[in-house]
Design an enzyme around this catalytic site. Structure first.
Site, PDB file in Angstrom:
ATOM      1  CG  ASP A  43      11.252   1.281   1.881  1.00 10.95           C
ATOM      2  OD1 ASP A  43      12.420   0.838   1.789  1.00 10.95           O
ATOM      3  OD2 ASP A  43      10.259   0.681   1.418  1.00 10.95           O
ATOM      4  CB  THR A  44      15.706   0.306   4.441  1.00 10.54           C
ATOM      5  OG1 THR A  44      14.919  -0.524   3.609  1.00 10.54           O
ATOM      6  CG2 THR A  44      16.122  -0.469   5.663  1.00 10.54           C
TER       7      THR A  44
ATOM      8  CB  THR B 106       7.885  -9.419   3.967  1.00  7.88           C
ATOM      9  OG1 THR B 106       6.590  -8.844   4.024  1.00  7.88           O
ATOM     10  CG2 THR B 106       7.837 -10.745   3.252  1.00  7.88           C
TER      11      THR B 106
ATOM     12  CB  SER C 235      -0.920   0.003   1.227  1.00  4.15           C
ATOM     13  OG  SER C 235      -0.146   0.099   2.391  1.00  4.15           O
TER      14      SER C 235
END
Lengths: 499, 504
Positions: free
Chosen positions: A244-245, A266, A18
């Protein structure tokens, strides 16, 4: 929950499933998050191919921006986009999008890694880029396009990583942010420039790569047509840590310099933060990636299996009508006995989706271990094995670095799993600090605040994180039986079967 | 593991750092020493204070890191340029060192400035112009005003060369340091006999001059007893502080630039041949690397322009509130101002300008003020104006025949992320900021490591050792800046006659 915050910052965080529009209210001391809008984002399949639907995502970004603008009376101070790594778009000489960008899970990269290795040995690709060699990396996606004589590559004038694409559409400024570039395997993490030599040797066009800027760069202001359409002023567009990390690790509420982090989803990204890249034969052998962070830091990390096994078991059970929440699964595991069967969580047989519970049982059988029967026993095996896997990575890192890890920070969705947090503390014999869950978004927002001059360093940013979000500390409880379990897991990893 | 010691003999203090040979900093210690002002315009220092400072600092370092300290295999050093020490026949110090800040030679400078033939001869010989900072002018002053000292003077050493002499008993200097004497033929890497003759200074007073990355001697037994350093540790020739700082920031090849925005803005352009300006707008010094030179462009009031704005328009006793200090608030305010500050252009010549105009009569200008102009516009215009002035310097140097492809920014001026972005859009070159507190000592140990064979390639070593913090690169710039820069370049020549008139 709108506060009297001086500053309202907008983050677009596009994830695997998302995308979200989040506003951060920052009063100089604390950050509060507010979700404005959420939309699904899964790869779009057409026949054999998987694409990222960037035009739809662009529409969703505009919708999110509109909503955020309408809800923020004093106006937005800046905005920025983060996404997963490696994926990119190609633009023609008039800056028009060339086709739909492939999704990294598209099968077209299937032989690309092998093809690339025929031209340049693995050691050299690693030496120049410091990334793990994975065939979905940008470099190999490009090799696949070249091999297929893809006309889009031939017509390409610019390559933009996905967050760069959205920043370009927002601000009119083409540039690639360095943390997202550092996932591409086309990038030299020492020089913070494109690995031109490597690209040339693979016959790839180098002119399509854009100038590099670091996280916190003010790329420009919202283009006027867009500002008119939204009904806002030309808001500054600031590149956060676009990976994002990278944003998540920037937001770790660090208080001890020698820490290890686990960005738990995940997959679990397990690593440390360094001042400079570490690229040598040992890091290559340990399969460690060097990815860029905020303030010139480098994230030396290993991608290890995370919640994947648990997610797969849960959906498999659900398919059979046994519907559990993660909280229920965790409490079943908590009630199950400890020190049962263990798994090498990275084993090949667990990678494919499907009947994972059965494969776990078969694995235990074939490795001569007691076979877990109940849901609780299986989940317990997974969680204990994950904690042991973390310790393997930790000890591998410590051996390379020459300094001991004092504390482990677990961030991201997986940090909600208290049982795993406690197991990790016990197994590694280090305190675990869990949280915040929303590290990525918080990191994105606060790097923007840095770019606006409201925070002067990464240390300042992390102080804001410490003040703003609750974390939970898990102290290690030692138990000698973990040593024996650790020995068993090492054997399972080393031999993949009978010890 | 081998360790290397770096010594930076600065103007206000001395900093000694211990590095592992891979460039990892083990630790640093520092001390301060006073500047002596026996009368207005005179600025001296006691060379013994440098040595005593060094001895105390080295003791602290030995106590703090005994293990690494015992494995020191080489010493590199740099120091304040121009500042010189006078020694008699027994190598005793004859008078306090005269520092580069000392103004006593201003009459001599004026004399030479009024003599175009001499001025031109010196520029041709040394690639520099006389000013009170240069060693030769101060030596000339001693010659004319202190005959007793002059009669006894047998050698003259620049500051770090004196320290090096105390360590090894060997007198030597290097091309980079010698560039600051106005006695050195920068192009041909040798003392200029013509310059020595012009000033009436004997060549034997100055030590032999050689490359920076050569070992010139080793620590003596006496030093060992006094400091705890082992006897026989090799000492490298070393270089000037700005040269070593640039090396430690990663400037290792032609086409790279080191940019410092402090009070002034200084661009040092590295080239593999000396770039002499026929029009005499820029200065050229030898770099600390063999066969490399630096051409200097200096904007007189860079960070100082913002400081001026603050002093002029902020109440002195305003309480510190909100998000940090006033400069942070300036940064925050201007992020909402469009590029080009809605038409305002600032000329940062608040205290005249050095390169490329050399015009002490020039003054600051806000051009294009309008009813929409607010405080934030003026602040952003200052940052833009200083950036234009730096671009002017960079383009002046490029016109001498070099392509500049990378800028490394050091120092505090670009802590402002906003200014860095503006600079990136105006200069249109890749700019990286270096996150290192002590680039001078890293440069020192690189030179030493090279001399000892521990460093095989400067390029590779700096890639591994110098951590880059931020990078910006906007090669296409933005249209409004291109338009404003053209106006900026036109404004000064238009105003130049008026500046003169205003001073009459």
């Amino acid at each position: 929950m709108q506060t009297r915050a001086a500053l309202h910052l907008l983050a677009f965080d596009l994830g695997a499933e998302s995308g979200r529009t989040m506003v951060g209210h920052f009063d100089g001391e604390r950050l509060e998050l507010e979700e404005i809008y959420r939309f699904p984002n899964s790869p779009v399949r057409v026949n054999e191919h998987l694409y990222s639907d960037v035009l739809r995502l662009w529409m969703e970004l505009q919708t999110g921006l509109q909503k955020a603008n309408a809800q923020t009376e004093t106006g937005l101070a800046s905005l920025g986009v983060d996404t997963w790594g490696v994926d990119f778009a190609l633009l023609d000489r008039q800056d028009r999008l060339l086709g739909n960008p492939f999704h990294y899970r598209d099968p077209h990269t299937h032989n690309a890694l092998a093809t690339a290795l025929e031209c340049v040995p693995q050691e050299e690709i690693y030496a120049q880029t410091g990334n793990q060699l994975i065939e979905f990396n940008t470099l190999f996606q490009l090799v696949a396009l070249k091999q297929a004589e893809n006309p889009n590559l031939q017509a390409a004038h610019s390559l933009l990583m996905l967050p760069d694409l959205f920043h370009f559409w927002l601000s009119g400024q083409k540039a690639t942010e360095s943390t997202i570039a550092s996932t591409s395997q086309c990038f030299n993490p020492y020089k913070l420039t494109w690995a031109t030599d490597l690209l040339q040797r693979l016959g790839l066009p180098t002119h399509i790569f854009q100038p590099v800027v670091t996280a916190g760069s003010l790329l420009g202001h919202l283009q006027l047509w867009l500002a008119y359409q939204i009904g806002c002023k030309p808001i500054p567009v600031i590149a956060p840590a676009c990976h994002d990390t990278g944003s998540a690790v920037a937001a770790i509420p660090v208080s001890e310099p020698h820490f290890m982090y686990i960005s738990s989803g995940t997959w679990s990204l397990v690593g440390v933060e360094l001042e400079q890249p570490l690229i040598n034969a040992a890091t290559l052998a340990a399969n460690l990636a060097n990815e860029g962070g905020v303030g010139g830091r480098v994230r030396l990390l290993k991608i290890t299996p995370g919640m994947w096994l648990l997610q797969q078991c849960r959906s498999e059970w659900a398919r059979r009508g046994l519907v559990y929440t993660y909280a229920e699964l965790t409490s079943l595991a908590a009630a199950a006995p400890s020190f049962g069967a263990l798994l090498a969580v990275g084993a090949q047989e667990f990678m494919a989706p499907g009947e994972v519970p059965e494969r776990i049982q078969a694995y235990c059988q074939s490795t001569g271990q007691p076979v877990p029967q109940t849901v609780g026993e299986i989940v317990r095996s997974i969680l204990e094995s994950l904690a042991l896997e973390y310790r393997l990575t930790l000890e591998g890192l410590e051996a390379l670095l020459g300094w001991p890890v004092q504390v482990i920070h677990i961030i991201g969705g997986g940090s909600r799993n208290s049982l795993l947090n406690q197991l990790t503390a016990d197994v590694t014999r280090r305190p675990v600090i869990a949280g915040p869950v929303e590290a990525t978004v918080a990191g994105n927002l606060l790097v923007q605040a840095m770019g606006l001059g409201y925070l002067s360093s990464l240390d300042d940013l992390r102080q804001v994180m410490r003040r703003s979000f609750e974390t939970q500390i898990f102290e290690p409880h030692s138990n000698d039986r973990w040593e024996e379990a650790y020995y068993r897991v090492r054997q399972l990893n080393a031999y993949g079967g009978n010890p | 593991m081998n360790y290397l010691l770096g010594i930076d003999l600065g103007t206000t203090g001395l900093k000694v750092s211990l590095f592992a040979e891979d460039g990892t900093l083990t630790g640093s210690q520092s001390c301060e020493y006073p500047l002596l002002t026996p009368q207005t315009g005179y600025v001296e220092q006691d060379p013994e204070a440098w040595w005593q400072g060094f001895v105390s600092v080295i003791q602290r370092l030995r106590v703090a890191y005994p293990e690494s300290f015992s494995h020191i295999v080489g010493i590199g050093l740099c120091g304040q340029m121009h500042t010189q020490v006078y020694l008699d026949q027994n190598d005793r110090v004859l008078r306090p060192a005269i520092t580069w800040m000392d103004q006593r030679s201003s009459d001599i400078v004026t004399r030479i400035q009024g003599d175009p033939i001499s001025r031109e001869m010196l520029y041709q010989e040394t690639a520099n112009y006389p000013s009170t900072t240069y060693t030769a002018l101060q030596v000339k002053w001693v010659q004319e005003n202190e005959p007793e000292v002059w009669r006894q003077t047998r050698s003259i050493l620049v500051a770090k060369d004196y320290l090096k002499y105390r360590l090894t008993g060997v007198k030597a200097t290097d091309f980079a340091e010698a560039s600051g004497t106005l006695l050195f033929d920068v192009r041909n890497e040798r003392w200029s006999t013509a310059a020595f003759d012009y000033f009436g200074i004997s060549l034997d007073l100055f030590p032999p001059v050689g490359p920076s990355d050569k070992i010139i001697g080793s620590t003596t037994r006496q030093v060992s007893q006094e400091t705890g350093l082992k006897q026989g540790i090799p000492v490298v020739n070393g270089s000037s502080d700005n040269s070593a700082s640039a090396l430690g920031a990663g400037m290792v090849r032609s086409g790279q630039v080191t940019l410092i925005i402090g009070t002034a803005g200084v661009v040092s352009v590295c080239s593999d041949r000396p770039l002499l300006d026929p029009a005499g707008r820029t200065l050229c010094w030898h770099y600390c690397l063999p066969e490399h030179w630096v051409t200097l462009g200096i904007t007189q009031t860079a960070g100082e322009s913002l400081q001026w704005f603050k002093n002029a328009f902020e109440p002195q006793d305003a309480p510190q509130s909100g998000s940090g200090d006033i400069f942070n608030r300036y940064n925050q305010a201007i992020t909402q101002v469009p590029d080009g500050s809605d038409g305002v252009i600032f000329l940062p010549y608040l205290n005249g300008e050095r390169t490329p105009y050399w015009d002490s009569s020039a003054r600051g200008v806000f051009f294009g003020l309008n009813l929409a102009t607010g405080k934030a516009h003026m602040i952003k215009a200052i940052m833009e104006g200083v950036s234009f002035a730096l671009r002017n310097n960079i383009e002046t140097i490029e016109a001498l025949g070099i392509q500049i492809d990378e800028i490394r920014a050091v120092g505090g001026g670009l802590k402002s992320p906003v200014w860095l972005q503006t600079l990136g859009r105006i200069l249109k070159k890749p700019i990286s900021t270096v996150n290192m507190p002590d680039t001078a000592n890293l440069g020192n140990i690189l030179l030493c490591g090279k001399a000892l064979g521990l460093v095989s390639s400067y390029q590779q070593s700096v890639e591994r050792m110098v951590a880059i913090e931020q990078v910006v690169h906007y090669p296409e710039g933005v249209p409004v800046y291109e338009k404003q820069y053209a106006l900026f370049l036109e404004l000064y020549p238009q105003l130049q006659p008026l500046y003169r008139k205003a001073l009459e």
